[in-house]
Design a protein around this motif. Structure first.
Motif: not given
Length: 131
Positions: A66-72, A74-86
């Protein structure tokens, strides 16, 4: 991508998955390839195996996440790959730790395009003591 960073394990109180750890558990990897760096959050039942199997310099193939956009920073954004089967059962995430032979085979298909060079270990000065 090649593991260029790894956080410590974090734990939160309360049951979260049947048959897994008694507390919610998470750690974050930073992977790099020729296109840049990306964070991968590993949660709960995936933590035990992957935390022990990953070290800086290891090469991982991550799929079905699952790919999620989160706060990075200095107020920017970053993407995080989430591995959470539940939490994301349709995209539970797959991670394979590649052998050096597999890495060489992939690199021969696309030379210099998949992974950054292996980073040398940090140098210690004569006065530095191990932690």
């Amino acid at each position: 991508g090649r593991v260029v960073g790894k956080s410590s394990l974090s734990h939160w109180g309360g049951p979260h998955e049947k048959g897994a750890q008694s507390f919610a558990t998470c750690f974050e990897l930073t992977l790099a390839d020729a296109s840049g760096e990306m964070a991968v959050e590993v949660w709960n039942s995936r933590c035990e195996r992957l935390y022990a199997a990953t070290r800086p310099g290891a090469v991982l193939m991550v799929r079905d996440y699952a790919l999620r956009e989160v706060a990075g920073d200095e107020g920017g954004k970053r993407f995080v790959a989430k591995l959470n089967p539940a939490k994301h059962p349709k995209v539970p995430g797959r991670v394979d730790v590649l052998t050096e032979a597999q890495v060489q085979q992939l690199d021969s298909l696309l030379p210099g395009r998949l992974l950054p060079p292996r980073r040398p270990p940090p140098r210690r000065t004569d006065n530095a003591r191990p932690a």
